[in-house]
Design a protein around this motif. Sequence first.
Motif, PDB file in Angstrom:
ATOM      1  N   LEU A 580     123.485 -44.724  46.309  1.00  0.00           N
ATOM      2  CA  LEU A 580     122.999 -44.949  47.702  1.00  0.00           C
ATOM      3  C   LEU A 580     124.288 -45.003  48.698  1.00  0.00           C
ATOM      4  O   LEU A 580     124.292 -44.516  49.666  1.00  0.00           O
ATOM      5  CB  LEU A 580     122.423 -46.533  47.757  1.00  0.00           C
ATOM      6  CG  LEU A 580     121.863 -46.773  49.202  1.00  0.00           C
ATOM      7  CD1 LEU A 580     120.592 -45.883  49.523  1.00  0.00           C
ATOM      8  CD2 LEU A 580     121.299 -48.185  48.823  1.00  0.00           C
ATOM      9  N   TYR A 581     125.498 -45.515  48.140  1.00  0.00           N
ATOM     10  CA  TYR A 581     126.686 -45.592  49.039  1.00  0.00           C
ATOM     11  C   TYR A 581     127.140 -44.573  49.148  1.00  0.00           C
ATOM     12  O   TYR A 581     127.660 -43.977  50.370  1.00  0.00           O
ATOM     13  CB  TYR A 581     127.731 -46.597  48.192  1.00  0.00           C
ATOM     14  CG  TYR A 581     129.202 -46.512  48.655  1.00  0.00           C
ATOM     15  CD1 TYR A 581     129.340 -47.041  49.929  1.00  0.00           C
ATOM     16  CD2 TYR A 581     130.278 -45.801  48.015  1.00  0.00           C
ATOM     17  CE1 TYR A 581     130.624 -46.982  50.284  1.00  0.00           C
ATOM     18  CE2 TYR A 581     131.532 -45.924  48.245  1.00  0.00           C
ATOM     19  CZ  TYR A 581     131.559 -46.340  49.732  1.00  0.00           C
ATOM     20  OH  TYR A 581     133.105 -46.493  49.979  1.00  0.00           O
ATOM     21  N   ALA A 584     124.789 -42.239  51.819  1.00  0.00           N
ATOM     22  CA  ALA A 584     125.060 -42.927  53.100  1.00  0.00           C
ATOM     23  C   ALA A 584     126.109 -42.337  53.696  1.00  0.00           C
ATOM     24  O   ALA A 584     126.334 -42.186  54.980  1.00  0.00           O
ATOM     25  CB  ALA A 584     124.846 -44.567  53.040  1.00  0.00           C
ATOM     26  N   ARG A 585     127.235 -42.460  52.887  1.00  0.00           N
ATOM     27  CA  ARG A 585     128.622 -41.834  53.597  1.00  0.00           C
ATOM     28  C   ARG A 585     128.273 -40.127  54.116  1.00  0.00           C
ATOM     29  O   ARG A 585     128.716 -39.654  54.932  1.00  0.00           O
ATOM     30  CB  ARG A 585     129.801 -41.863  52.753  1.00  0.00           C
ATOM     31  CG  ARG A 585     130.228 -43.312  52.647  1.00  0.00           C
ATOM     32  CD  ARG A 585     131.327 -43.496  51.641  1.00  0.00           C
ATOM     33  NE  ARG A 585     132.515 -42.870  52.571  1.00  0.00           N
ATOM     34  CZ  ARG A 585     133.277 -43.731  53.320  1.00  0.00           C
ATOM     35  NH1 ARG A 585     132.973 -44.847  53.747  1.00  0.00           N
ATOM     36  NH2 ARG A 585     134.442 -43.065  53.993  1.00  0.00           N
ATOM     37  N   GLU A 590     123.349 -42.319  58.914  1.00  0.00           N
ATOM     38  CA  GLU A 590     123.647 -43.638  58.526  1.00  0.00           C
ATOM     39  C   GLU A 590     124.649 -44.083  59.189  1.00  0.00           C
ATOM     40  O   GLU A 590     125.173 -45.206  59.177  1.00  0.00           O
ATOM     41  CB  GLU A 590     123.883 -43.820  56.843  1.00  0.00           C
ATOM     42  CG  GLU A 590     122.553 -43.658  56.036  1.00  0.00           C
ATOM     43  CD  GLU A 590     121.502 -44.754  56.261  1.00  0.00           C
ATOM     44  OE1 GLU A 590     121.773 -45.680  57.256  1.00  0.00           O
ATOM     45  OE2 GLU A 590     120.227 -44.597  55.887  1.00  0.00           O
ATOM     46  N   ASN A 606     128.924 -47.326  59.377  1.00  0.00           N
ATOM     47  CA  ASN A 606     127.960 -47.258  58.187  1.00  0.00           C
ATOM     48  C   ASN A 606     127.578 -48.617  57.514  1.00  0.00           C
ATOM     49  O   ASN A 606     128.525 -49.372  57.111  1.00  0.00           O
ATOM     50  CB  ASN A 606     128.484 -46.351  57.288  1.00  0.00           C
ATOM     51  CG  ASN A 606     127.516 -45.917  56.291  1.00  0.00           C
ATOM     52  OD1 ASN A 606     126.611 -46.543  56.181  1.00  0.00           O
ATOM     53  ND2 ASN A 606     127.749 -44.531  55.934  1.00  0.00           N
ATOM     54  N   PHE A 608     126.087 -49.092  54.736  1.00  0.00           N
ATOM     55  CA  PHE A 608     126.029 -49.152  53.393  1.00  0.00           C
ATOM     56  C   PHE A 608     127.478 -49.086  52.732  1.00  0.00           C
ATOM     57  O   PHE A 608     127.811 -48.087  52.347  1.00  0.00           O
ATOM     58  CB  PHE A 608     125.141 -47.826  53.026  1.00  0.00           C
ATOM     59  CG  PHE A 608     123.741 -48.076  53.163  1.00  0.00           C
ATOM     60  CD1 PHE A 608     122.953 -48.999  52.242  1.00  0.00           C
ATOM     61  CD2 PHE A 608     123.145 -47.560  54.148  1.00  0.00           C
ATOM     62  CE1 PHE A 608     121.492 -49.356  52.594  1.00  0.00           C
ATOM     63  CE2 PHE A 608     121.761 -48.082  54.469  1.00  0.00           C
ATOM     64  CZ  PHE A 608     120.929 -48.789  53.609  1.00  0.00           C
ATOM     65  N   CYS A 613     125.354 -52.103  49.127  1.00  0.00           N
ATOM     66  CA  CYS A 613     124.549 -51.166  48.586  1.00  0.00           C
ATOM     67  C   CYS A 613     124.067 -51.811  47.282  1.00  0.00           C
ATOM     68  O   CYS A 613     122.837 -51.967  46.870  1.00  0.00           O
ATOM     69  CB  CYS A 613     125.297 -49.815  47.968  1.00  0.00           C
ATOM     70  SG  CYS A 613     125.426 -48.931  49.393  1.00  0.00           S
ATOM     71  N   PRO A 630     117.598 -48.418  54.967  1.00  0.00           N
ATOM     72  CA  PRO A 630     118.387 -47.004  55.123  1.00  0.00           C
ATOM     73  C   PRO A 630     117.554 -46.436  56.618  1.00  0.00           C
ATOM     74  O   PRO A 630     116.323 -46.769  56.602  1.00  0.00           O
ATOM     75  CB  PRO A 630     117.920 -46.647  53.953  1.00  0.00           C
ATOM     76  CG  PRO A 630     116.965 -47.219  53.231  1.00  0.00           C
ATOM     77  CD  PRO A 630     116.935 -48.706  53.808  1.00  0.00           C
ATOM     78  N   THR A 635     118.715 -41.375  51.958  1.00  0.00           N
ATOM     79  CA  THR A 635     118.831 -42.873  51.507  1.00  0.00           C
ATOM     80  C   THR A 635     117.671 -43.548  51.393  1.00  0.00           C
ATOM     81  O   THR A 635     117.212 -44.247  50.415  1.00  0.00           O
ATOM     82  CB  THR A 635     119.899 -43.699  52.673  1.00  0.00           C
ATOM     83  OG1 THR A 635     119.226 -43.165  53.892  1.00  0.00           O
ATOM     84  CG2 THR A 635     121.262 -43.272  52.244  1.00  0.00           C
TER      85      THR A 635
END
Length: 920
Positions: A580-581, A584-585, A590, A606, A608, A613, A630, A635
Amino acid sequence: MSSTACILCGFVTFLVNTQPVHLLPEIITIGGLFDKGDIKQEVAFRYAVDRVNHEKILGTRTKLRTIIEKIPPFDSFLASKRVCNLVRSGVAAIFGPQSGQTSSHVQSICDALEIPHIETRWDYRLRRDDYSVNLYPHPSSLSKAYLDLVRLFQWKSFCILYEDNEGLVRLQELLKTPSPNEFRVSIRQLPRGDDYRSLLSEVKATLEQNIILDCKTEKVADVLRQAQQIGMMSSFHNYIISSLDLHLVNLDDFKYGGSNITAVRLIDPEREEVRDVMLDWESGRALHAHKHLDKDLINKLRNISFWTTETALMYDAVKLFVMAIQALDNSTDVQMTSLVCEGEDAWVHGNSLINYMKLVKLNGLTGNIEFDALGFRTDFCLDIIELGMYNLTKNAHVVQSIQVGTWSKKTGANYTRTYQDTYRKIVDGLQNKTLVVSFAFNDPYIMKKAGWEDLQGNDRFEGFCVDLLTEIASILKFNYSLVPVPQNLYGSRDRVTGEWNGMIKELLEQRADMAITDLTINFEREQAVDFTMPFMNLGISILYKKPQKTAPSLFSFLSPLSLEVWMYMITAYVGVAFLLYILARFTPYEWQNPHPCNPEPDTLENQFTLLNCLWFAIGSLMQQGCDFLPQAVSTRMVAGMWWFFTLIMISSYTANLAAFLTVERMESPIESAEDLAKQTRIKYGSLASGSTTAFFRDSNLDTYKRMWAFMESTTPSVFVSSNANGVKKVQEENGHYAYLMESTSIEYVVERHCDLTQIGGLLDTKSYGIALPPGSPYTSAISSAILSLQETSTIQLLKRKWWKERKGAGKCNTSKDESGSSSMASELNLNNVGGVFVVLLSGMGLALVVAIGEFALECWDISKEDEVPLAAVLSKELKFVFKCKGSSKPVRKKDSEIDTGDNNLYSTETYGYGAKNPLT
Ligand code: ASP
């Protein structure tokens, strides 16, 4: 020709078809040479001639005249003199004598004077003189018949008991066995005198069951009687008697022994021709007409069985001569000539007459009579006869020899009896017989009755097998006597000495006719003894202490999921949070404006971060949620999948936890044979000398091999002498001993011992059967009885009676929740929840693809808007993503807006080509 001649049917054909063209002399003289004291041969000779004359077979004019000379059996000089007397009288043929020594002299004189010599004696020479024929089948043919019989019976070994060396010649084919592996032969000579017991005892000690007896017919009954006295006339024993005259032997004494007595014969008393001669003989009509025999002798001969193979052959010899002389008469004018031994002359018709003898075919008392060029009998047929007890009426039985097959040189031995005949004979033979039944005690198969010390015989015992035996005995109408086997051993073979023990040994050593108990049919035993059809099916399993109820542990909340699943869940949690991390990047969606009131922020944030996360994932897992959610498709897919996963896992956990909390936990340290094999703390063993032990000893499977090595090497011994001791040991050792036992016995034990249970399933499948000595005639009859008891459900009813209804049954409450492991809630392992992990993984994969798409699209837009090469954009963006540092990112600006000062964070140098707020 007179129609009275029809009595001898062989002649009829000939007489009807031929009309003599010459006249035979009025008197045709034939000579008979007989050993002194051999009155039967002489009488048969005279009787045959009498019948020819009486029935005018040679016509009304011609009569046969006999000149009889008697000679001592070993006096060849006298024999030669008597032959010379005969030839001087102008004989057309000479019959006899029976003695081998004198006979060869007679043969050579006849050969020189060209007078046909007709013999009816046992002679093993391979060549004959030209002027001689012998009606007695050649010994080599007879011994071939005995060999064929042995093959028909599939004997693997036998013992020849012979009286004199002639016997060995008679059985020569058996001695020159074609293949040494076909059968084992032992040879013993009957001692002189009339006591054969010690020899028979020696044979008995070798456990040989198949005997070929070669002795004079008069001795057969004596030998068999002595064999009976020492117990060698049981149903285990089979005899072939080489005498062709077994019908003369009184075999009444052996009718209840049950041994199989087989012989061959040349004369079939049932054949019309033989019956006719016998009736004629018994009426005394022909004999009374005979002047040469005194009345006393006639009566004496009528009282004894006169028709032996040799007398019948003599009768046939005369018949042969008559046919040949008639044939000669058709072709030439026959003249009788007186000759002298010292002279040069020979009888002119001798050559033709002997050739006619060799050419004619006739049906005599001894069957088809034909000769080969050498004067030996060919194409004759022997009847195979067997002594048996046959049912006349319901209660009356008769002992008789009946024909069960035929033998001829061309076809060998053929059984003509049907399976039904054989079966009936066996069943008839079983009636009222008392069979000795060996058994080993084991509940509930055979047990001692309460107060058995005061009871007698079979009444002392009871059980499933006793009832089964009673049922079988009532079908086949035999009696039985139950005898416990020493040391209660079932029977196993010593690997070193090859010797059997227990019930199998009792059978092999002929001390018992049958063995019954929970006796397992296995390969090794089946090789040694015969088994009936099985009466029960089962397999080996483990008898063990029932699992104990355990107090719930402090950490029992972990129990619903297996350790493996817990580990996978932790991994999944960390993995999802990390993914997820990263995603999200990756995804531009995000990165959000931290101050929504400011439409043109300098940086994007961001939410996350790695910690967030982890928090988000754990919040979902615990079904609590969290304060940020999210925004991007990728995400959201990760979150969705993770929520789905947690939904399933938490529901499964909750459901299983409920089961764990409501069911009292019963723990058994072993669940299967594999568990036993893996450990050494719990000892395990089986019944010594039983098939269970043999199963582990002979198994090729690693687990069982390991178990056998362990059992064998454990001291003190883990083997027990009876199942009862095994059960006791399991109870006493309280969880430190498991007993490998057969499932049907386990079923019985757990019904009565509530602290014991069966662990795991069956390690093999096998059956119990009744064992009988090898080659026992009763096997198929008892098998049929078992089948019929199975079909009428009698066996099932007996099983229910002894397992469920008798002696302490139904004590234990075997309802599901009490019976241990079967009702226990079991932890969920990967097999139960593996699917949800797969779904999660697939979801993660899909989210990754979507995130890459979002990322690529964004880079493409930037490269187009800023007219910067896509590769440069990708490289800059990726660098930023994988820096994995910082949760804020400067907003991309157009070139005009870029502050070129050194401190400008958004300069092309720091952020390259500039950035734009992805949300704008
Ligand atoms: N029924 C078995 C036998 O025939 C006894 C055993 O080994 O458990 O040997």
